[in-house]
Design a protein around this motif. Structure first.
Motif, PDB file in Angstrom:
ATOM      1  N   ALA A  80       0.835  -1.206   0.000  1.00 56.24           N
ATOM      2  CA  ALA A  80       0.000   0.000   0.000  1.00 56.24           C
ATOM      3  C   ALA A  80       0.874   1.263   0.000  1.00 56.24           C
ATOM      4  O   ALA A  80       0.605   2.223  -0.734  1.00 56.24           O
ATOM      5  CB  ALA A  80      -0.929  -0.003   1.209  1.00 56.24           C
ATOM      6  N   THR A  81       1.937   1.244   0.808  1.00 52.19           N
ATOM      7  CA  THR A  81       2.825   2.413   0.874  1.00 52.19           C
ATOM      8  C   THR A  81       3.530   2.631  -0.454  1.00 52.19           C
ATOM      9  O   THR A  81       3.613   3.758  -0.955  1.00 52.19           O
ATOM     10  CB  THR A  81       3.876   2.222   2.003  1.00 52.19           C
ATOM     11  OG1 THR A  81       3.186   1.970   3.223  1.00 52.19           O
ATOM     12  CG2 THR A  81       4.771   3.446   2.161  1.00 52.19           C
ATOM     13  N   ALA A  82       4.021   1.543  -1.040  1.00 52.91           N
ATOM     14  CA  ALA A  82       4.770   1.658  -2.298  1.00 52.91           C
ATOM     15  C   ALA A  82       3.880   2.236  -3.402  1.00 52.91           C
ATOM     16  O   ALA A  82       4.279   3.146  -4.130  1.00 52.91           O
ATOM     17  CB  ALA A  82       5.316   0.289  -2.709  1.00 52.91           C
ATOM     18  N   ILE A  83       2.655   1.715  -3.516  1.00 54.11           N
ATOM     19  CA  ILE A  83       1.762   2.187  -4.586  1.00 54.11           C
ATOM     20  C   ILE A  83       1.337   3.632  -4.325  1.00 54.11           C
ATOM     21  O   ILE A  83       1.286   4.452  -5.240  1.00 54.11           O
ATOM     22  CB  ILE A  83       0.526   1.257  -4.729  1.00 54.11           C
ATOM     23  CG1 ILE A  83       0.938  -0.034  -5.448  1.00 54.11           C
ATOM     24  CG2 ILE A  83      -0.614   1.926  -5.469  1.00 54.11           C
ATOM     25  CD1 ILE A  83       1.271   0.147  -6.942  1.00 54.11           C
ATOM     26  N   ALA A  84       1.051   3.951  -3.052  1.00 59.73           N
ATOM     27  CA  ALA A  84       0.645   5.335  -2.733  1.00 59.73           C
ATOM     28  C   ALA A  84       1.756   6.309  -3.110  1.00 59.73           C
ATOM     29  O   ALA A  84       1.509   7.365  -3.706  1.00 59.73           O
ATOM     30  CB  ALA A  84       0.299   5.457  -1.250  1.00 59.73           C
ATOM     31  N   LEU A  85       2.991   5.967  -2.778  1.00 60.14           N
ATOM     32  CA  LEU A  85       4.118   6.858  -3.096  1.00 60.14           C
ATOM     33  C   LEU A  85       4.319   6.966  -4.609  1.00 60.14           C
ATOM     34  O   LEU A  85       4.542   8.063  -5.142  1.00 60.14           O
ATOM     35  CB  LEU A  85       5.403   6.352  -2.421  1.00 60.14           C
ATOM     36  CG  LEU A  85       5.463   6.482  -0.893  1.00 60.14           C
ATOM     37  CD1 LEU A  85       6.733   5.816  -0.347  1.00 60.14           C
ATOM     38  CD2 LEU A  85       5.415   7.950  -0.456  1.00 60.14           C
ATOM     39  N   ALA A  86       4.221   5.837  -5.310  1.00 59.94           N
ATOM     40  CA  ALA A  86       4.431   5.843  -6.773  1.00 59.94           C
ATOM     41  C   ALA A  86       3.341   6.659  -7.454  1.00 59.94           C
ATOM     42  O   ALA A  86       3.610   7.490  -8.332  1.00 59.94           O
ATOM     43  CB  ALA A  86       4.435   4.407  -7.305  1.00 59.94           C
ATOM     44  N   ARG A  87       2.105   6.426  -7.025  1.00 61.40           N
ATOM     45  CA  ARG A  87       0.957   7.111  -7.628  1.00 61.40           C
ATOM     46  C   ARG A  87       1.062   8.635  -7.457  1.00 61.40           C
ATOM     47  O   ARG A  87       0.931   9.395  -8.410  1.00 61.40           O
ATOM     48  CB  ARG A  87      -0.292   6.560  -6.919  1.00 61.40           C
ATOM     49  CG  ARG A  87      -1.601   7.014  -7.436  1.00 61.40           C
ATOM     50  CD  ARG A  87      -2.677   6.495  -6.462  1.00 61.40           C
ATOM     51  NE  ARG A  87      -3.925   7.088  -6.838  1.00 61.40           N
ATOM     52  CZ  ARG A  87      -4.896   6.445  -7.468  1.00 61.40           C
ATOM     53  NH1 ARG A  87      -4.785   5.168  -7.738  1.00 61.40           N
ATOM     54  NH2 ARG A  87      -5.977   7.069  -7.805  1.00 61.40           N
ATOM     55  N   GLU A  88       1.331   9.046  -6.221  1.00 65.36           N
ATOM     56  CA  GLU A  88       1.376  10.485  -5.946  1.00 65.36           C
ATOM     57  C   GLU A  88       2.580  11.141  -6.619  1.00 65.36           C
ATOM     58  O   GLU A  88       2.543  12.314  -6.988  1.00 65.36           O
ATOM     59  CB  GLU A  88       1.418  10.686  -4.421  1.00 65.36           C
ATOM     60  CG  GLU A  88       0.595  11.835  -3.902  1.00 65.36           C
ATOM     61  CD  GLU A  88      -0.834  11.931  -4.438  1.00 65.36           C
ATOM     62  OE1 GLU A  88      -1.496  10.903  -4.643  1.00 65.36           O
ATOM     63  OE2 GLU A  88      -1.265  13.076  -4.678  1.00 65.36           O
TER      64      GLU A  88
ATOM     65  N   VAL B 100       3.762  10.307  -9.599  1.00 65.58           N
ATOM     66  CA  VAL B 100       3.405  10.544 -11.008  1.00 65.58           C
ATOM     67  C   VAL B 100       2.405  11.701 -11.121  1.00 65.58           C
ATOM     68  O   VAL B 100       2.546  12.572 -11.987  1.00 65.58           O
ATOM     69  CB  VAL B 100       2.853   9.248 -11.655  1.00 65.58           C
ATOM     70  CG1 VAL B 100       2.243   9.531 -13.009  1.00 65.58           C
ATOM     71  CG2 VAL B 100       3.989   8.234 -11.797  1.00 65.58           C
ATOM     72  N   ILE B 101       1.441  11.740 -10.194  1.00 67.52           N
ATOM     73  CA  ILE B 101       0.474  12.861 -10.212  1.00 67.52           C
ATOM     74  C   ILE B 101       1.217  14.188  -9.987  1.00 67.52           C
ATOM     75  O   ILE B 101       1.005  15.171 -10.701  1.00 67.52           O
ATOM     76  CB  ILE B 101      -0.615  12.654  -9.128  1.00 67.52           C
ATOM     77  CG1 ILE B 101      -1.497  11.454  -9.489  1.00 67.52           C
ATOM     78  CG2 ILE B 101      -1.467  13.925  -8.964  1.00 67.52           C
ATOM     79  CD1 ILE B 101      -2.445  11.014  -8.374  1.00 67.52           C
ATOM     80  N   GLY B 102       2.112  14.212  -9.006  1.00 69.14           N
ATOM     81  CA  GLY B 102       2.843  15.443  -8.684  1.00 69.14           C
ATOM     82  C   GLY B 102       3.779  15.864  -9.807  1.00 69.14           C
ATOM     83  O   GLY B 102       3.874  17.052 -10.143  1.00 69.14           O
ATOM     84  N   ALA B 103       4.466  14.892 -10.407  1.00 70.74           N
ATOM     85  CA  ALA B 103       5.376  15.220 -11.515  1.00 70.74           C
ATOM     86  C   ALA B 103       4.575  15.762 -12.701  1.00 70.74           C
ATOM     87  O   ALA B 103       4.997  16.713 -13.373  1.00 70.74           O
ATOM     88  CB  ALA B 103       6.172  13.975 -11.925  1.00 70.74           C
TER      89      ALA B 103
ATOM     90  N   LEU C 184       4.926  19.436 -14.513  1.00 75.47           N
ATOM     91  CA  LEU C 184       5.007  19.620 -15.974  1.00 75.47           C
ATOM     92  C   LEU C 184       3.965  20.612 -16.451  1.00 75.47           C
ATOM     93  O   LEU C 184       4.211  21.417 -17.337  1.00 75.47           O
ATOM     94  CB  LEU C 184       4.737  18.282 -16.683  1.00 75.47           C
ATOM     95  CG  LEU C 184       5.914  17.405 -17.032  1.00 75.47           C
ATOM     96  CD1 LEU C 184       5.403  16.094 -17.623  1.00 75.47           C
ATOM     97  CD2 LEU C 184       6.855  18.084 -18.015  1.00 75.47           C
ATOM     98  N   SER C 185       2.787  20.511 -15.840  1.00 75.44           N
ATOM     99  CA  SER C 185       1.682  21.374 -16.247  1.00 75.44           C
ATOM    100  C   SER C 185       1.905  22.821 -15.804  1.00 75.44           C
ATOM    101  O   SER C 185       1.578  23.754 -16.526  1.00 75.44           O
ATOM    102  CB  SER C 185       0.391  20.807 -15.643  1.00 75.44           C
ATOM    103  OG  SER C 185      -0.657  21.684 -15.831  1.00 75.44           O
ATOM    104  N   ASP C 186       2.519  22.993 -14.612  1.00 73.80           N
ATOM    105  CA  ASP C 186       2.626  24.343 -14.035  1.00 73.80           C
ATOM    106  C   ASP C 186       3.849  25.128 -14.507  1.00 73.80           C
ATOM    107  O   ASP C 186       3.867  26.349 -14.427  1.00 73.80           O
ATOM    108  CB  ASP C 186       2.686  24.259 -12.500  1.00 73.80           C
ATOM    109  CG  ASP C 186       1.299  24.096 -11.909  1.00 73.80           C
ATOM    110  OD1 ASP C 186       0.352  24.002 -12.704  1.00 73.80           O
ATOM    111  OD2 ASP C 186       1.167  24.058 -10.677  1.00 73.80           O
ATOM    112  N   PHE C 187       4.892  24.432 -14.934  1.00 72.05           N
ATOM    113  CA  PHE C 187       6.138  25.126 -15.284  1.00 72.05           C
ATOM    114  C   PHE C 187       6.432  25.030 -16.772  1.00 72.05           C
ATOM    115  O   PHE C 187       6.092  24.036 -17.417  1.00 72.05           O
ATOM    116  CB  PHE C 187       7.307  24.554 -14.472  1.00 72.05           C
ATOM    117  CG  PHE C 187       7.176  24.846 -13.000  1.00 72.05           C
ATOM    118  CD1 PHE C 187       7.565  26.071 -12.482  1.00 72.05           C
ATOM    119  CD2 PHE C 187       6.622  23.912 -12.137  1.00 72.05           C
ATOM    120  CE1 PHE C 187       7.407  26.353 -11.130  1.00 72.05           C
ATOM    121  CE2 PHE C 187       6.465  24.186 -10.785  1.00 72.05           C
ATOM    122  CZ  PHE C 187       6.859  25.420 -10.286  1.00 72.05           C
ATOM    123  N   ALA C 188       7.090  26.065 -17.295  1.00 72.70           N
ATOM    124  CA  ALA C 188       7.346  26.118 -18.737  1.00 72.70           C
ATOM    125  C   ALA C 188       8.552  25.270 -19.138  1.00 72.70           C
ATOM    126  O   ALA C 188       8.756  24.998 -20.310  1.00 72.70           O
ATOM    127  CB  ALA C 188       7.572  27.566 -19.156  1.00 72.70           C
TER     128      ALA C 188
END
Ligand SMILES: NC(=O)c1ccc[n+]([C@@H]2O[C@H](COP(=O)([O-])OP(=O)(O)OC[C@H]3O[C@@H](n4cnc5c(N)ncnc54)[C@H](OP(=O)(O)O)[C@@H]3O)[C@@H](O)[C@H]2O)c1
Length: 283
Positions: free
Chosen positions: A206-214, A216-219, A223-227
Motif C-alpha cells: 500500500a505504501t509503495a503504490i501510494a508513493l508511486a501514484r502520488e 506521477v500525479i505530482g510530476a 510539468l503542467s505548471d512550469f514552462a
C-alpha cells in the motif's frame, strides 16, 4: 475555403452529436458551458442511454435529445468503431453534402467515413481517456475538401477534451494513437512498476503504490505548471553522483527507457496500421 463560407462566417451552427458516452458527453459538457464560444446555435444529441447531465441539459432546453434527424452543419461521431456500421443508416439522415463530419472513432479512416456517409468534408480525431475530465490530448486530421475554417471548427469542438493538435496528415494518426491515445496506459504501467520496485526495496504494497501514484500525479502537475521542458525538470532533480543519477544511469542506459519506449511506440504504430487494414477489409 473562402472566409465567406458557412464555417468561416460568424453564423452559429447546428451540431449533431451521435453517441454521448464517455467521450461524447465530455465534449457536450464542455460545449454547454458556452454554446456560442463553441460556435453552436443548436445542439442535437442522439444517445440510447443518456447520462444524467445530458438528460438535465435536455430538460433545461439546452439540447434536443433523440429528436428526429435533420441535416446538420456538423455531425460529431462518438460511437464505438464497432457500432459504426450499425449506425450508418440512422447517421445518413443527419449528413448532407456540405456537412462536416467530425469522427473520434479510433481507426476508422477518412476514406471509409466519406464513402459510407457521402460527405467529402471529414475530420478524424484521436482523443485519450483523460479527455473525459478535460485533460486529454487530441490529434486530428482533415480530408482534402476541408480548409482552415473546418480546422477551426473542428478544434473548437474538440477543445473541451483538453489539448488539441492539428491538422496533421492522416498517415500520422497511427503515431498519435501510439503516443497519446495509448499513452495513459504507459503512465499507469509506470506507477505499477515503480510501486513493485518499491515493494522489492522493502516497502509494504500500500505504501509503495501510494508513493508511486502520488509521485506521477505530482510530476505531471509540475510539468503542467512550469514552462521548462521535461528534460530540464529532470536535470533539476538530478544531482551529480546522487541517488537519482544512479537510477537514471540504469533507466537511460542501453535498452533502457528511451529504447524501450521507441520499441513500444513502434509496436503500437504497426498494430494501428494492421487494425485499420482489417477494418477496411470488413468494410
Ligand atoms: N475512451 C477513450 O479513451 C477513447 C480514446 C480514443 C478514441 N475514442 C473513441 O471515442 C469513441 C467513443 O468512445 P467512448 O469511450 O465514449 O465510448 P462509449 O462510452 O461506449 O460511448 C459510445 C456511446 O454511443 C452510444 N451509441 C451506440 N450506438 C449508437 C447509435 N447508433 N446512435 C447513437 N448513439 C449510439 C452508446 O450507447 P450504448 O452504450 O447504449 O451502446 C454509447 O453511449 C469511440 O469511437 C472510441 O474509439 C475513445
Amino acid at each position: 475555403m473562402s472566409a465567406t463560407s458557412e464555417f468561416g462566417s460568424a453564423r452559429l451552427l447546428h451540431v449533431a452529436l451521435i453517441g454521448a458516452g464517455r467521450m461524447g458527453s465530455a465534449m457536450a459538457r464542455g460545449w454547454l458551458g458556452d454554446l456560442g464560444a463553441a460556435g453552436i446555435a443548436r445542439l442535437s444529441v442522439v444517445e440510447p442511454h443518456p447520462g444524467e447531465d445530458v438528460v438535465a441539459a435536455a430538460d433545461g432546453g439546452l439540447i434536443a435529445l433523440n429528436d428526429p434527424a435533420e441535416i446538420a452543419d456538423i455531425v460529431v461521431l462518438a460511437v464505438k468503431p464497432q457500432g459504426f456500421s450499425d449506425a450508418v443508416d440512422a447517421l445518413k439522415a443527419w449528413v448532407g453534402p456540405q456537412t462536416l463530419v467530425v469522427s473520434i472513432m479510433a481507426g476508422v479512416t477518412i476514406a471509409r467515413i466519406a464513402m459510407v456517409l457521402g460527405s467529402s468534408k471529414v475530420a478524424r480525431a484521436m482523443p485519450n481517456t483523460p479527455g473525459a475530465i478535460g485533460m486529454g490530448a487530441t490529434g486530428y486530421t482533415l480530408s482534402d475538401a476541408c480548409g482552415d475554417d473546418e480546422a477551426i471548427a473542428t478544434a473548437r469542438l474538440l477543445e473541451p477534451l483538453g489539448l488539441v493538435v492539428g491538422p496533421l496528415k492522416e498517415v500520422q494518426m497511427d503515431a498519435v494513437t501510439a503516443v497519446s491515445g495509448s499513452g495513459p496506459a504507459y503512465v499507469f504501467l509506470l506507477v505499477e512498476a515503480l510501486g513493485a520496485a518499491g515493494r522489492s526495496a522493502g516497502l509494504d504494497e500500500a505504501t509503495a503504490i501510494a508513493l508511486a501514484r502520488e509521485t506521477v500525479i505530482g510530476a505531471g502537475a509540475l510539468l503542467s505548471d512550469f514552462a521548462e521542458s521535461p528534460a530540464e525538470l529532470r536535470k533539476q532533480v538530478t544531482s551529480p553522483g546522487g541517488t537519482t543519477a544512479a537510477a537514471l544511469g540504469v533507466l537511460m542506459g542501453e535498452g533502457g527507457m528511451p529504447d524501450l519506449m521507441t520499441r513500444a511506440v513502434d509496436a503500437a504504430v504497426k498494430r494501428g496500421a494492421e487494425l485499420a487494414q482489417e477494418a477496411e477489409k470488413k468494410g
